[in-house]
Design a protein around this motif. Structure first.
Motif, PDB file in Angstrom:
ATOM      1  N   PRO A 148       0.812  -1.224   0.000  1.00  0.00           N
ATOM      2  CA  PRO A 148       0.000   0.000   0.000  1.00  0.00           C
ATOM      3  C   PRO A 148       0.843   1.271   0.000  1.00  0.00           C
ATOM      4  CG  PRO A 148      -0.889  -1.555   1.576  1.00  0.00           C
ATOM      5  CD  PRO A 148       0.402  -2.125   1.096  1.00  0.00           C
ATOM      6  N   LEU A 149       2.019   1.224   0.626  1.00  0.00           N
ATOM      7  CA  LEU A 149       2.911   2.393   0.583  1.00  0.00           C
ATOM      8  C   LEU A 149       3.389   2.656  -0.837  1.00  0.00           C
ATOM      9  CD1 LEU A 149       5.041   1.862   3.815  1.00  0.00           C
ATOM     10  CD2 LEU A 149       3.138   3.444   3.476  1.00  0.00           C
ATOM     11  N   VAL A 150       3.639   1.585  -1.599  1.00  0.00           N
ATOM     12  CA  VAL A 150       4.038   1.743  -2.997  1.00  0.00           C
ATOM     13  C   VAL A 150       2.907   2.397  -3.792  1.00  0.00           C
ATOM     14  CG1 VAL A 150       4.631   0.469  -5.105  1.00  0.00           C
ATOM     15  CG2 VAL A 150       5.672  -0.163  -2.924  1.00  0.00           C
ATOM     16  N   TRP A 151       1.654   1.990  -3.520  1.00  0.00           N
ATOM     17  CA  TRP A 151       0.521   2.602  -4.228  1.00  0.00           C
ATOM     18  C   TRP A 151       0.338   4.063  -3.825  1.00  0.00           C
ATOM     19  CZ3 TRP A 151      -1.195   0.739  -8.532  1.00  0.00           C
ATOM     20  CH2 TRP A 151      -1.083  -0.618  -8.792  1.00  0.00           C
ATOM     21  N   VAL A 152       0.699   4.421  -2.600  1.00  0.00           N
ATOM     22  CA  VAL A 152       0.665   5.834  -2.196  1.00  0.00           C
ATOM     23  C   VAL A 152       1.666   6.624  -3.032  1.00  0.00           C
ATOM     24  CG1 VAL A 152       1.221   7.429  -0.318  1.00  0.00           C
ATOM     25  CG2 VAL A 152      -0.178   5.429   0.147  1.00  0.00           C
ATOM     26  N   VAL A 153       2.864   6.079  -3.214  1.00  0.00           N
ATOM     27  CA  VAL A 153       3.881   6.740  -4.045  1.00  0.00           C
ATOM     28  C   VAL A 153       3.376   6.873  -5.477  1.00  0.00           C
ATOM     29  CG1 VAL A 153       6.202   6.485  -5.007  1.00  0.00           C
ATOM     30  CG2 VAL A 153       5.799   5.998  -2.590  1.00  0.00           C
ATOM     31  N   PHE A 154       2.762   5.816  -6.005  1.00  0.00           N
ATOM     32  CA  PHE A 154       2.209   5.872  -7.354  1.00  0.00           C
ATOM     33  C   PHE A 154       1.128   6.944  -7.476  1.00  0.00           C
ATOM     34  CE2 PHE A 154       3.169   1.119  -8.316  1.00  0.00           C
ATOM     35  CZ  PHE A 154       4.503   1.439  -8.497  1.00  0.00           C
ATOM     36  N   SER A 155       0.290   7.083  -6.445  1.00  0.00           N
ATOM     37  CA  SER A 155      -0.778   8.090  -6.519  1.00  0.00           C
ATOM     38  C   SER A 155      -0.202   9.494  -6.567  1.00  0.00           C
ATOM     39  CB  SER A 155      -1.748   7.939  -5.342  1.00  0.00           C
ATOM     40  OG  SER A 155      -1.110   8.231  -4.128  1.00  0.00           O
ATOM     41  N   PHE A 156       0.844   9.761  -5.775  1.00  0.00           N
ATOM     42  CA  PHE A 156       1.472  11.084  -5.829  1.00  0.00           C
ATOM     43  C   PHE A 156       2.169  11.307  -7.173  1.00  0.00           C
ATOM     44  CE2 PHE A 156       1.312  10.949  -1.097  1.00  0.00           C
ATOM     45  CZ  PHE A 156       0.550  12.099  -0.944  1.00  0.00           C
ATOM     46  N   SER A 157       2.804  10.266  -7.705  1.00  0.00           N
ATOM     47  CA  SER A 157       3.494  10.440  -8.989  1.00  0.00           C
ATOM     48  C   SER A 157       2.511  10.698 -10.124  1.00  0.00           C
ATOM     49  CB  SER A 157       4.372   9.228  -9.294  1.00  0.00           C
ATOM     50  OG  SER A 157       3.590   8.105  -9.605  1.00  0.00           O
ATOM     51  N   THR A 158       1.339  10.042 -10.108  1.00  0.00           N
ATOM     52  CA  THR A 158       0.362  10.308 -11.167  1.00  0.00           C
ATOM     53  C   THR A 158      -0.206  11.722 -11.052  1.00  0.00           C
ATOM     54  OG1 THR A 158      -1.398   9.289  -9.855  1.00  0.00           O
ATOM     55  CG2 THR A 158      -0.341   7.922 -11.509  1.00  0.00           C
TER      56      THR A 158
END
Length: 201
Positions: free
Chosen positions: A131-141
């Motif tokens: 889930p932390l990786v998906w948080v990073v992905f959400s900020f990058s998008t």
């Protein structure tokens, strides 16, 4: 409304499963298939997200693959790997009045720990890191203005975050309110600081 209605031991495993676990005490990982699929779907979804646009020009196929992997991951972690690897489970039930209740259970009693420490580490590491990786992905998008991927990233964040929340509630205790936990913790810290300052003066 959050409740934990079953106070007695929860029958998470059947007798044959427990007998098999007693025979395999020498191995570090007692449920290798559950460990594999606990990590497989979530890591595969992340890899497909990272490699989708590099491999194919069509993002629709990648989005569908990611959503299917995330759905399989949610179901597997919620219904199988949590029960086998750490003896925890959670679900929502609706009573006769139509009221929805969240139930968070952990196995109690002498058979409380059917899994090994290695399995527990694998379970919690996968449950927290992804889930932390998906948080990073959400900020990058958001920062790259790549809005077409935002629904997929949010779905990954919601599905994996829901499992994380459910299992943390099971581990901490279904009746424990996180707000009360935080209040108690900060209250204790404030009391310690106050007492240490009083001792210094």
């Amino acid at each position: 409304m959050l409740t934990d209605e079953n106070e007695e031991d929860v029958a998470l495993f059947d007798a044959e499963e427990d007998a098999g676990q007693r025979l395999s005490k020498k191995t570090n990982i007692k449920h290798p298939v559950a460990c594999f699929f606990h990590l497989f779907f979530r890591i595969s979804a992340i890899l497909v997200y990272l490699l989708c646009e590099r491999i194919s020009n069509s993002s629709i196929g990648g989005m569908v693959a990611i959503i299917l992997l995330l759905s399989c991951d949610f179901w597997t972690v919620k219904n199988i790997s949590g029960r086998l690897m750490v003896a925890l489970r959670w679900w929502n039930q609706v009573d006769e009045d139509g009221q929805s209740h969240w139930v968070f259970e952990s196995r109690k009693g002498p058979r409380k720990k059917p899994s090994s420490d290695s399995e527990a580490r694998i379970f919690w590491l996968g449950l927290i890191v992804c889930p932390l990786v998906w948080v990073v992905f959400s900020f990058s998008t958001l920062f790259q203005f790549n809005i077409k991927w935002l629904p997929v990233v949010l779905m990954g964040l919601v599905l994996q975050g829901a499992n994380l929340y459910g299992y943390v509630r099971c581990k901490v205790g279904g009746k424990t309110d996180f707000k009360n936990m935080a209040t108690n913790y900060f209250g204790r810290q404030f009391l310690k600081q106050t007492l240490s300052k009083a001792e210094e003066s």
